[in-house]
Design a protein around this motif. Structure first.
Motif, mmCIF file in Angstrom:
data_model
loop_
_atom_site.group_PDB
_atom_site.id
_atom_site.type_symbol
_atom_site.label_atom_id
_atom_site.label_comp_id
_atom_site.label_asym_id
_atom_site.label_seq_id
_atom_site.Cartn_x
_atom_site.Cartn_y
_atom_site.Cartn_z
ATOM 1 N N GLY A 11 10.495 -13.745 18.584
ATOM 2 C CA GLY A 11 9.308 -13.924 17.760
ATOM 3 C C GLY A 11 8.589 -12.648 17.389
ATOM 4 N N VAL A 12 9.318 -11.539 17.257
ATOM 5 C CA VAL A 12 8.700 -10.278 16.850
ATOM 6 C C VAL A 12 8.343 -10.382 15.361
ATOM 7 C CG1 VAL A 12 9.043 -7.791 16.577
ATOM 8 C CG2 VAL A 12 10.002 -8.975 18.571
ATOM 9 N N PHE A 13 7.136 -9.954 15.019
ATOM 10 C CA PHE A 13 6.663 -9.979 13.635
ATOM 11 C C PHE A 13 6.176 -8.589 13.253
ATOM 12 C CE2 PHE A 13 2.889 -10.327 10.831
ATOM 13 C CZ PHE A 13 3.542 -10.746 9.682
ATOM 14 N N VAL A 14 6.672 -8.075 12.135
ATOM 15 C CA VAL A 14 6.280 -6.763 11.639
ATOM 16 C C VAL A 14 5.712 -6.920 10.235
ATOM 17 C CG1 VAL A 14 7.036 -4.430 11.089
ATOM 18 C CG2 VAL A 14 8.124 -5.671 12.951
ATOM 19 N N ARG A 15 4.563 -6.322 10.038
ATOM 20 C CA ARG A 15 3.891 -6.367 8.745
ATOM 21 C C ARG A 15 3.691 -4.936 8.267
ATOM 22 N NH1 ARG A 15 -0.923 -9.884 6.720
ATOM 23 N NH2 ARG A 15 -1.953 -8.425 5.327
ATOM 24 N N ARG A 16 4.283 -4.605 7.140
ATOM 25 C CA ARG A 16 4.131 -3.264 6.563
ATOM 26 C C ARG A 16 3.643 -3.448 5.126
ATOM 27 N NH1 ARG A 16 3.110 2.050 7.004
ATOM 28 N NH2 ARG A 16 4.264 3.251 5.505
ATOM 29 N N ILE A 17 2.328 -3.334 4.957
ATOM 30 C CA ILE A 17 1.756 -3.477 3.620
ATOM 31 C C ILE A 17 0.854 -2.276 3.370
ATOM 32 C CG2 ILE A 17 0.346 -4.866 2.063
ATOM 33 C CD1 ILE A 17 1.145 -7.312 3.739
ATOM 34 N N VAL A 18 1.284 -1.419 2.472
ATOM 35 C CA VAL A 18 0.500 -0.262 2.066
ATOM 36 C C VAL A 18 0.489 -0.276 0.548
ATOM 37 C CG1 VAL A 18 0.284 2.240 2.122
ATOM 38 C CG2 VAL A 18 1.216 1.032 4.099
ATOM 39 N N ALA A 21 -0.117 2.708 -4.678
ATOM 40 C CA ALA A 21 0.283 2.758 -6.088
ATOM 41 C C ALA A 21 1.522 1.883 -6.211
ATOM 42 C CB ALA A 21 0.591 4.183 -6.513
ATOM 43 N N CYS A 22 1.959 1.650 -7.404
ATOM 44 C CA CYS A 22 3.172 0.847 -7.594
ATOM 45 C C CYS A 22 4.367 1.772 -7.587
ATOM 46 C CB CYS A 22 3.113 0.064 -8.887
ATOM 47 S SG CYS A 22 1.934 -1.289 -8.805
ATOM 48 N N PRO A 23 5.410 1.515 -6.887
ATOM 49 C CA PRO A 23 5.523 0.394 -5.977
ATOM 50 C C PRO A 23 4.815 0.685 -4.666
ATOM 51 C CG PRO A 23 7.545 1.650 -5.898
ATOM 52 C CD PRO A 23 6.651 2.304 -6.933
ATOM 53 N N GLY A 24 4.383 -0.374 -4.027
ATOM 54 C CA GLY A 24 3.752 -0.256 -2.718
ATOM 55 C C GLY A 24 4.812 -0.352 -1.640
ATOM 56 N N HIS A 25 4.382 -0.666 -0.460
ATOM 57 C CA HIS A 25 5.289 -0.848 0.677
ATOM 58 C C HIS A 25 4.985 -2.216 1.261
ATOM 59 C CE1 HIS A 25 6.473 3.499 1.098
ATOM 60 N NE2 HIS A 25 5.537 3.526 0.188
ATOM 61 N N PHE A 26 5.605 -3.240 0.732
ATOM 62 C CA PHE A 26 5.371 -4.603 1.179
ATOM 63 C C PHE A 26 6.619 -5.092 1.882
ATOM 64 C CE2 PHE A 26 5.507 -9.173 0.892
ATOM 65 C CZ PHE A 26 4.202 -9.568 1.116
ATOM 66 N N ALA A 27 6.502 -5.324 3.200
ATOM 67 C CA ALA A 27 7.640 -5.815 3.984
ATOM 68 C C ALA A 27 7.092 -6.616 5.157
ATOM 69 C CB ALA A 27 8.484 -4.653 4.504
ATOM 70 N N GLY A 110 9.625 0.825 2.740
ATOM 71 C CA GLY A 110 8.773 -0.112 3.463
ATOM 72 C C GLY A 110 9.538 -0.879 4.523
ATOM 73 N N PHE A 111 10.753 -1.321 4.191
ATOM 74 C CA PHE A 111 11.557 -2.068 5.160
ATOM 75 C C PHE A 111 12.101 -1.149 6.251
ATOM 76 C CE2 PHE A 111 11.159 -5.458 2.166
ATOM 77 C CZ PHE A 111 11.208 -6.589 2.959
ATOM 78 N N GLU A 112 12.432 0.086 5.911
ATOM 79 C CA GLU A 112 12.881 1.024 6.933
ATOM 80 C C GLU A 112 11.754 1.301 7.934
ATOM 81 O OE1 GLU A 112 14.708 5.525 7.333
ATOM 82 O OE2 GLU A 112 14.726 4.535 5.386
ATOM 83 N N HIS A 113 10.543 1.484 7.428
ATOM 84 C CA HIS A 113 9.410 1.711 8.327
ATOM 85 C C HIS A 113 9.152 0.485 9.195
ATOM 86 C CE1 HIS A 113 6.011 4.154 9.576
ATOM 87 N NE2 HIS A 113 5.375 3.008 9.724
ATOM 88 N N ALA A 114 9.316 -0.711 8.634
ATOM 89 C CA ALA A 114 9.166 -1.938 9.421
ATOM 90 C C ALA A 114 10.178 -1.952 10.569
ATOM 91 C CB ALA A 114 9.330 -3.167 8.533
#
Length: 164
Positions: A11-18, A21-27, A110-114
């Motif tokens: 149940g690990v949950f990772v939220r990466r939203i920065v 500017a476009c594109p952002g980092h949404f993961a 964004g997904f790599e940072h997640a």
């Protein structure tokens, strides 16, 4: 030889939203970590298994494979240096359970940072003997892990917890 992960972390949950500017980092990613099956092949101590639902967001579409690969690469990169002498602390099997992404505001970075954040959280859970907490940006300290979106998107569910 590196020992397997001593106990599962589910149940690990990772939220990466920065959004700067476009594109952002949404993961957003949900995953489980467990000892790998005996004889499993690992890359830098990590085996990644894709158990993502075929539909990961609205409008209904699968998670792009480059995002899943970026997440796995971020996890492997961090995991490979978290142990003593900057080596993998354990061998681990990561099962990707669900994800949310955005057509414009998501990218591989964004997904790599997640993945980096997920590796830190899995190891913290093992070392501290605790269940996972939501990690990433932005996450409030008192927040709870949200249910996986697939519970409402494709009907695959087994309950209302983070691992269904």
């Amino acid at each position: 030889m590196t020992e397997p992960l001593p106990n599962p972390v589910t149940g690990v949950f990772v939220r990466r939203i920065v959004q700067t500017a476009c594109p952002g980092h949404f993961a957003l990613m949900w995953l489980d970590a467990a000892p790998p099956p005996e004889g499993a092949s690992t890359d830098r101590g990590v085996e990644v298994v894709d158990d993502l639902p075929p539909l990961c967001r609205e409008p209904l579409a699968p998670l792009p494979s480059e995002f899943a690969r970026a997440f796995a690469e971020g996890f492997r990169r961090r995991w490979s240096i978290l142990g003593p002498d900057r080596s993998p602390p354990y061998t681990v099997r990561i099962v990707l359970r669900d994800a949310l992404w955005h057509e414009i505001d998501s990218n591989t970075h964004g997904f790599e940072h997640a993945g980096l954040l997920a590796a830190d959280e899995v190891l913290s859970c093992v070392r501290e003997g605790r269940p996972p907490r939501p990690v990433g940006r932005p996450v409030r300290p008192d927040s709870r892990i949200p249910p996986m979106p697939r519970l409402t998107l494709d009907g695959r569910s087994g309950g209302d917890g983070p691992t269904g």
